[in-house]
Design an enzyme around this catalytic site. Structure first.
Site, PDB file in Angstrom:
ATOM      1  CD  GLU A  96     -20.513 -28.146  -4.273  1.00  9.83           C
ATOM      2  OE1 GLU A  96     -20.967 -27.686  -5.320  1.00  9.83           O
ATOM      3  OE2 GLU A  96     -19.470 -28.080  -4.066  1.00  9.83           O
ATOM      4  CB  CYS A 120     -13.800 -17.129   6.050  1.00 10.64           C
ATOM      5  SG  CYS A 120     -14.399 -17.810   7.736  1.00 10.64           S
ATOM      6  CB  CYS A 123     -14.423 -19.852   2.594  1.00 12.95           C
ATOM      7  SG  CYS A 123     -15.186 -21.168   2.470  1.00 12.95           S
ATOM      8  N   GLY A 170     -20.754 -24.604   5.527  1.00 13.26           N
ATOM      9  CA  GLY A 170     -21.338 -24.097   6.872  1.00 13.26           C
ATOM     10  C   GLY A 170     -20.550 -24.048   7.984  1.00 13.26           C
ATOM     11  CD  GLU A 171     -18.638 -22.312  12.767  1.00 14.98           C
ATOM     12  OE1 GLU A 171     -18.643 -23.674  13.619  1.00 14.98           O
ATOM     13  OE2 GLU A 171     -17.554 -22.440  12.449  1.00 14.98           O
ATOM     14  CB  SER A 202     -13.755 -28.047  11.093  1.00 15.14           C
ATOM     15  OG  SER A 202     -12.929 -26.997  10.777  1.00 15.14           O
ATOM     16  CB  SER A 224     -11.174 -23.011  10.669  1.00  9.43           C
ATOM     17  OG  SER A 224     -11.731 -23.904  10.194  1.00  9.43           O
ATOM     18  CG  LEU A 225      -4.972 -19.937  13.823  1.00 11.55           C
ATOM     19  CD1 LEU A 225      -5.564 -19.515  14.994  1.00 11.55           C
ATOM     20  CD2 LEU A 225      -3.605 -20.566  14.329  1.00 11.55           C
ATOM     21  CG  HIS A 226      -7.763 -19.868   8.293  1.00 16.19           C
ATOM     22  ND1 HIS A 226      -7.394 -21.006   7.622  1.00 16.19           N
ATOM     23  CD2 HIS A 226      -9.267 -20.291   8.761  1.00 16.19           C
ATOM     24  CE1 HIS A 226      -8.408 -22.016   7.646  1.00 16.19           C
ATOM     25  NE2 HIS A 226      -9.421 -21.544   8.050  1.00 16.19           N
ATOM     26  CB  CYS A 345      -9.909 -27.476   1.471  1.00 16.77           C
ATOM     27  SG  CYS A 345     -10.156 -26.572   3.170  1.00 16.77           S
TER      28      CYS A 345
END
Length: 381
Positions: A96, A120, A123, A170-171, A202, A224-226, A345
């Site tokens: 997407e 994660c 997500c 994806g990463e 990111s 992307s800390l979170h 997101c």
């Protein structure tokens, strides 16, 4: 890259690669610039439309090359103007791409993998499992398709896409070479001519690739800390077990130091009710980032089925932002866009032919949890 037809897909070639291609077929290098302009400036995918390229060369190109963007399966438009394209890639999976318009910019959120190699916990993409890395043509093809949809030419001042963020499925750093190639085309004047400050990568924290990044490209970096501590981040972002926070932040600061100027790290933090949104988490975050030149982007959790997480209340979100602001940080809270078309997101899922069976396991675990809750409820009543 050679496609299933045995031809080279010119869509994903950087300028040096395009020049090498023309060398290889015995043609002058200046042809690379001509063809790149047709592909990226004018959205052409047919050599016959390239009017300043001679017939003999067009026929030669037809024999050995093609311009093959990924296939658009569907397009949805949100009430707020956000657009989402579902795109089928060569592996058969769908990814997407999301366009987010605001008053002063148009941001395209681009995917780099079919599914995600990471897992994660909050997500939805990660819960789909992983199928494949996208090719450079499939990454840059998302920009090509969006431009085609808007009917815009990059040379125009009023172009629709002003910013690109590698924040889709994806990463990106686990598809390093293809993502780097695509970002180079985004910034090349023969491609889309987007400023390096307006292209953002990111990452969840693939430290060796962050260390490698500066050798290849100069783009904005988002982390992307979170979570503000290793114990919690190990649960939310499992790659933290391999690359803990101290190592990760040192790597990010090392990359930012190579950029010079006033560039700062963007820190992304998804707020999860009663998980990472408490005052003590804000205090830990202030301490963690005290010496990191950064701006913080808070992202209220966008729900998806069986996630097990909830969005904090508006009061809790404001409290968290105020605490960080009083701690001396530039803090914004991302406005949820496109949630009515599942384009917000953390909601991107596509259709992934999961090679990891992660999706199957996730659904099974959630079903067991739901069954247990029903049994508990029956006992109580």
């Amino acid at each position: 890259m050679t496609t299933s037809t045995g031809k080279i897909n010119l869509l994903g070639l950087t300028q040096p690669e395009m020049e090498q291609f023309f060398d290889s077929i015995g043609e002058k290098r200046f042809r690379a610039g001509q063809v790149m302009k047709w592909i990226h400036h004018f959205g052409v995918d047919d050599f016959a439309a390239m009017t300043n390229v001679g017939k003999a060369l067009r026929e030669k190109l037809e024999a050995v090359a093609e311009i093959r963007p990924p296939e658009v399966v569907s397009e949805d438009i949100s009430a707020d103007g956000t657009r989402k394209w579902v795109i089928r890639v060569a592996s058969g999976s769908c990814v997407e791409t999301v366009y987010i318009p605001t008053d002063d910019r148009g941001t395209l959120c681009v995917s780099s993998q079919a599914g995600c190699a990471l897992d994660c916990s909050f997500c939805s993409t990660g819960k789909q499992g992983f199928n494949s890395n996208l090719t450079a043509a499939e990454v840059i093809g998302q920009v090509w398709l969006a431009n085609k949809s808007f009917g815009t030419v990059p040379a125009k001042i009023d172009r629709a896409i002003t910013n690109v963020v590698m924040m889709g499925m994806g990463e990106p750093l686990l598809n390093f070479d293809n993502v780097i190639a695509a970002m180079k085309i985004m910034m090349d004047d023969l491609g889309y001519g987007i400023s390096k400050r307006r292209v953002t990568l990111s990452t969840s924290g693939v430290v060796p690739m962050i260390d490698e990044l500066a050798k290849h490209i100069d783009v904005s970096l988002a982390l992307s800390l979170h979570a503000p501590n290793d114990e919690l981040r190990n649960q939310l972002v499992p790659i933290n077990k391999k690359y803990p926070l101290k190592m990760l932040l040192e790597s990010c600061m090392g990359y930012m130091a190579t950029l010079g100027g006033k560039r700062v790290l963007t820190v992304e933090y998804t707020l999860l009710k009663d998980v990472n949104d408490q005052p003590e988490h804000a205090a830990q975050m202030i301490e963690l980032l005290r010496d990191v030149p950064c701006k913080i982007n808070l992202i209220p959790f966008n729900p998806f089925p069986h996630s097990g997480y909830e969005r904090p209340s508006n009061n809790a979100i404001r409290r968290f932002q105020d605490l960080l602001h009083h701690g001396g940080f530039n803090v914004t809270t991302r406005t949820t866009r496109g949630d009515d078309i599942d384009a917000a997101c953390g909601q991107l899922v596509g259709q992934v032919n999961d090679r990891t069976r992660r999706s199957e396991r996730y659904i099974a675990v959630r079903q067991l949890s739901a069954d247990a809750e029903l049994q508990d409820s029956a006992v109580r009543h």
